[in-house]
Design a protein around this motif. Structure first.
Motif, PDB file in Angstrom:
ATOM      1  N   GLY A  22       0.773  -1.241   0.000  1.00  0.00           N
ATOM      2  CA  GLY A  22       0.000   0.000   0.000  1.00  0.00           C
ATOM      3  C   GLY A  22       0.799   1.284   0.000  1.00  0.00           C
ATOM      4  O   GLY A  22       0.240   2.360   0.198  1.00  0.00           O
ATOM      5  N   ASP A  23       2.087   1.212  -0.230  1.00  0.00           N
ATOM      6  CA  ASP A  23       2.936   2.404  -0.252  1.00  0.00           C
ATOM      7  C   ASP A  23       3.547   2.540  -1.643  1.00  0.00           C
ATOM      8  O   ASP A  23       4.044   1.555  -2.202  1.00  0.00           O
ATOM      9  N   PRO A  24       3.543   3.752  -2.220  1.00  0.00           N
ATOM     10  CA  PRO A  24       4.090   3.920  -3.574  1.00  0.00           C
ATOM     11  C   PRO A  24       5.556   3.519  -3.724  1.00  0.00           C
ATOM     12  O   PRO A  24       5.939   2.942  -4.747  1.00  0.00           O
ATOM     13  N   VAL A  25       6.372   3.768  -2.713  1.00  0.00           N
ATOM     14  CA  VAL A  25       7.788   3.386  -2.794  1.00  0.00           C
ATOM     15  C   VAL A  25       7.914   1.871  -2.791  1.00  0.00           C
ATOM     16  O   VAL A  25       8.652   1.295  -3.589  1.00  0.00           O
ATOM     17  N   ARG A  26       7.164   1.214  -1.915  1.00  0.00           N
ATOM     18  CA  ARG A  26       7.228  -0.245  -1.867  1.00  0.00           C
ATOM     19  C   ARG A  26       6.680  -0.868  -3.146  1.00  0.00           C
ATOM     20  O   ARG A  26       7.205  -1.864  -3.641  1.00  0.00           O
ATOM     21  N   LEU A  27       5.643  -0.263  -3.713  1.00  0.00           N
ATOM     22  CA  LEU A  27       5.138  -0.755  -4.997  1.00  0.00           C
ATOM     23  C   LEU A  27       6.207  -0.650  -6.079  1.00  0.00           C
ATOM     24  O   LEU A  27       6.363  -1.563  -6.898  1.00  0.00           O
ATOM     25  N   GLU A  28       6.943   0.432  -6.087  1.00  0.00           N
ATOM     26  CA  GLU A  28       8.026   0.603  -7.062  1.00  0.00           C
ATOM     27  C   GLU A  28       9.116  -0.440  -6.837  1.00  0.00           C
ATOM     28  O   GLU A  28       9.655  -1.010  -7.796  1.00  0.00           O
ATOM     29  N   LEU A  29       9.452  -0.720  -5.592  1.00  0.00           N
ATOM     30  CA  LEU A  29      10.448  -1.744  -5.285  1.00  0.00           C
ATOM     31  C   LEU A  29       9.975  -3.121  -5.751  1.00  0.00           C
ATOM     32  O   LEU A  29      10.742  -3.873  -6.352  1.00  0.00           O
ATOM     33  N   VAL A  30       8.727  -3.445  -5.498  1.00  0.00           N
ATOM     34  CA  VAL A  30       8.168  -4.731  -5.928  1.00  0.00           C
ATOM     35  C   VAL A  30       8.193  -4.836  -7.443  1.00  0.00           C
ATOM     36  O   VAL A  30       8.540  -5.869  -8.007  1.00  0.00           O
ATOM     37  N   SER A  31       7.861  -3.752  -8.113  1.00  0.00           N
ATOM     38  CA  SER A  31       7.898  -3.731  -9.571  1.00  0.00           C
ATOM     39  C   SER A  31       9.316  -3.978 -10.088  1.00  0.00           C
ATOM     40  O   SER A  31       9.517  -4.753 -11.030  1.00  0.00           O
ATOM     41  N   CYS A  32      10.300  -3.349  -9.460  1.00  0.00           N
ATOM     42  CA  CYS A  32      11.705  -3.551  -9.856  1.00  0.00           C
ATOM     43  C   CYS A  32      12.131  -4.999  -9.651  1.00  0.00           C
ATOM     44  O   CYS A  32      12.788  -5.581 -10.510  1.00  0.00           O
ATOM     45  N   VAL A  33      11.760  -5.574  -8.513  1.00  0.00           N
ATOM     46  CA  VAL A  33      12.146  -6.954  -8.222  1.00  0.00           C
ATOM     47  C   VAL A  33      11.464  -7.919  -9.194  1.00  0.00           C
ATOM     48  O   VAL A  33      12.049  -8.928  -9.582  1.00  0.00           O
ATOM     49  N   SER A  34      10.253  -7.594  -9.606  1.00  0.00           N
ATOM     50  CA  SER A  34       9.546  -8.490 -10.526  1.00  0.00           C
ATOM     51  C   SER A  34      10.250  -8.590 -11.872  1.00  0.00           C
ATOM     52  O   SER A  34      10.195  -9.626 -12.525  1.00  0.00           O
ATOM     53  N   THR A  35      10.936  -7.528 -12.276  1.00  0.00           N
ATOM     54  CA  THR A  35      11.651  -7.550 -13.552  1.00  0.00           C
ATOM     55  C   THR A  35      13.118  -7.948 -13.401  1.00  0.00           C
ATOM     56  O   THR A  35      13.761  -8.279 -14.380  1.00  0.00           O
ATOM     57  N   SER A  36      13.646  -7.902 -12.161  1.00  0.00           N
ATOM     58  CA  SER A  36      15.046  -8.256 -11.911  1.00  0.00           C
ATOM     59  C   SER A  36      15.173  -9.136 -10.675  1.00  0.00           C
ATOM     60  O   SER A  36      15.700  -8.705  -9.640  1.00  0.00           O
ATOM     61  N   PRO A  37      14.685 -10.395 -10.735  1.00  0.00           N
ATOM     62  CA  PRO A  37      14.792 -11.270  -9.564  1.00  0.00           C
ATOM     63  C   PRO A  37      16.251 -11.443  -9.139  1.00  0.00           C
ATOM     64  O   PRO A  37      17.135 -11.554  -9.979  1.00  0.00           O
ATOM     65  N   GLY A  38      16.478 -11.424  -7.835  1.00  0.00           N
ATOM     66  CA  GLY A  38      17.830 -11.582  -7.303  1.00  0.00           C
ATOM     67  C   GLY A  38      18.625 -10.301  -7.299  1.00  0.00           C
ATOM     68  O   GLY A  38      19.821 -10.305  -7.026  1.00  0.00           O
ATOM     69  N   MET A  39      17.952  -9.179  -7.567  1.00  0.00           N
ATOM     70  CA  MET A  39      18.656  -7.899  -7.584  1.00  0.00           C
ATOM     71  C   MET A  39      19.153  -7.534  -6.184  1.00  0.00           C
ATOM     72  O   MET A  39      18.644  -8.024  -5.186  1.00  0.00           O
ATOM     73  N   ALA A  40      20.175  -6.698  -6.148  1.00  0.00           N
ATOM     74  CA  ALA A  40      20.680  -6.205  -4.873  1.00  0.00           C
ATOM     75  C   ALA A  40      19.685  -5.193  -4.314  1.00  0.00           C
ATOM     76  O   ALA A  40      19.003  -4.497  -5.060  1.00  0.00           O
ATOM     77  N   THR A  52      15.248   4.891   5.197  1.00  0.00           N
ATOM     78  CA  THR A  52      13.849   4.722   4.800  1.00  0.00           C
ATOM     79  C   THR A  52      13.715   3.528   3.866  1.00  0.00           C
ATOM     80  O   THR A  52      12.785   2.725   3.987  1.00  0.00           O
ATOM     81  N   LEU A  53      14.653   3.401   2.944  1.00  0.00           N
ATOM     82  CA  LEU A  53      14.647   2.281   2.009  1.00  0.00           C
ATOM     83  C   LEU A  53      14.779   0.951   2.761  1.00  0.00           C
ATOM     84  O   LEU A  53      14.060  -0.010   2.470  1.00  0.00           O
ATOM     85  N   THR A  54      15.665   0.912   3.741  1.00  0.00           N
ATOM     86  CA  THR A  54      15.843  -0.287   4.562  1.00  0.00           C
ATOM     87  C   THR A  54      14.535  -0.658   5.249  1.00  0.00           C
ATOM     88  O   THR A  54      14.159  -1.835   5.304  1.00  0.00           O
ATOM     89  N   ASN A  55      13.823   0.336   5.746  1.00  0.00           N
ATOM     90  CA  ASN A  55      12.543   0.091   6.403  1.00  0.00           C
ATOM     91  C   ASN A  55      11.515  -0.468   5.413  1.00  0.00           C
ATOM     92  O   ASN A  55      10.768  -1.397   5.740  1.00  0.00           O
ATOM     93  N   HIS A  56      11.482   0.073   4.206  1.00  0.00           N
ATOM     94  CA  HIS A  56      10.550  -0.429   3.187  1.00  0.00           C
ATOM     95  C   HIS A  56      10.840  -1.888   2.855  1.00  0.00           C
ATOM     96  O   HIS A  56       9.917  -2.702   2.760  1.00  0.00           O
ATOM     97  N   TRP A  57      12.109  -2.228   2.670  1.00  0.00           N
ATOM     98  CA  TRP A  57      12.478  -3.626   2.385  1.00  0.00           C
ATOM     99  C   TRP A  57      12.073  -4.523   3.549  1.00  0.00           C
ATOM    100  O   TRP A  57      11.596  -5.637   3.344  1.00  0.00           O
ATOM    101  N   ARG A  58      12.271  -4.065   4.793  1.00  0.00           N
ATOM    102  CA  ARG A  58      11.916  -4.863   5.972  1.00  0.00           C
ATOM    103  C   ARG A  58      10.416  -5.134   5.996  1.00  0.00           C
ATOM    104  O   ARG A  58       9.985  -6.267   6.240  1.00  0.00           O
ATOM    105  N   ILE A  59       9.616  -4.120   5.727  1.00  0.00           N
ATOM    106  CA  ILE A  59       8.158  -4.289   5.725  1.00  0.00           C
ATOM    107  C   ILE A  59       7.743  -5.310   4.670  1.00  0.00           C
ATOM    108  O   ILE A  59       6.920  -6.188   4.932  1.00  0.00           O
ATOM    109  N   LEU A  60       8.331  -5.218   3.488  1.00  0.00           N
ATOM    110  CA  LEU A  60       8.011  -6.173   2.421  1.00  0.00           C
ATOM    111  C   LEU A  60       8.413  -7.597   2.809  1.00  0.00           C
ATOM    112  O   LEU A  60       7.672  -8.554   2.565  1.00  0.00           O
TER     113      LEU A  60
END
Length: 109
Positions: A22-40, A52-60
């Motif tokens: 439900g967060d735009p940043v996390r949605l963008e991260l999920v979208s990136c991971v969907s096209t680049s599995p195993g990305m850093a 903030t980015l670390t927190n978003h990854w933790r929530i996901l």
């Protein structure tokens, strides 16, 4: 690689997954991971402070949306498409499709 803790598939709840998505940043991260599995776990071109980015990854990860593993000095991330597809059929596909449509210039707002 050393995997980080993640919830078991039977422990996933729709509420926690929807909150994570439900967060735009996390949605963008999920979208990136969907096209680049195993990305850093990087900022993926987002202008977000590292903490903030670390927190978003933790929530996901804690919601069960992504799987993470330590690979040397970085963390790699994958979508848990298998688990999410079993627990919530069609949800991830729909979210990714809608996210893609929102980011295109022709999307209606």
């Amino acid at each position: 690689m050393r995997p980080l803790p993640e919830p078991a598939s039977e422990k996933l709840t729709l509420a926690s997954v929807l909150y994570a998505l439900g967060d735009p940043v996390r949605l963008e991260l999920v979208s990136c991971v969907s096209t680049s599995p195993g990305m850093a776990c990087s900022g993926a071109g987002l202008e977000v402070p590292k903490s903030t980015l670390t927190n978003h990854w933790r929530i996901l990860r804690e919601a069960g949306v992504v799987r993470m593993a330590v690979d040397g000095r970085c963390r790699r991330v994958w979508l848990r498409t298998d688990v999410l597809g079993t627990q919530f059929p069609g949800l991830l596909d729909m979210v990714l499709r809608l996210t893609e449509n929102e980011s295109t210039p022709t999307a209606v707002h």
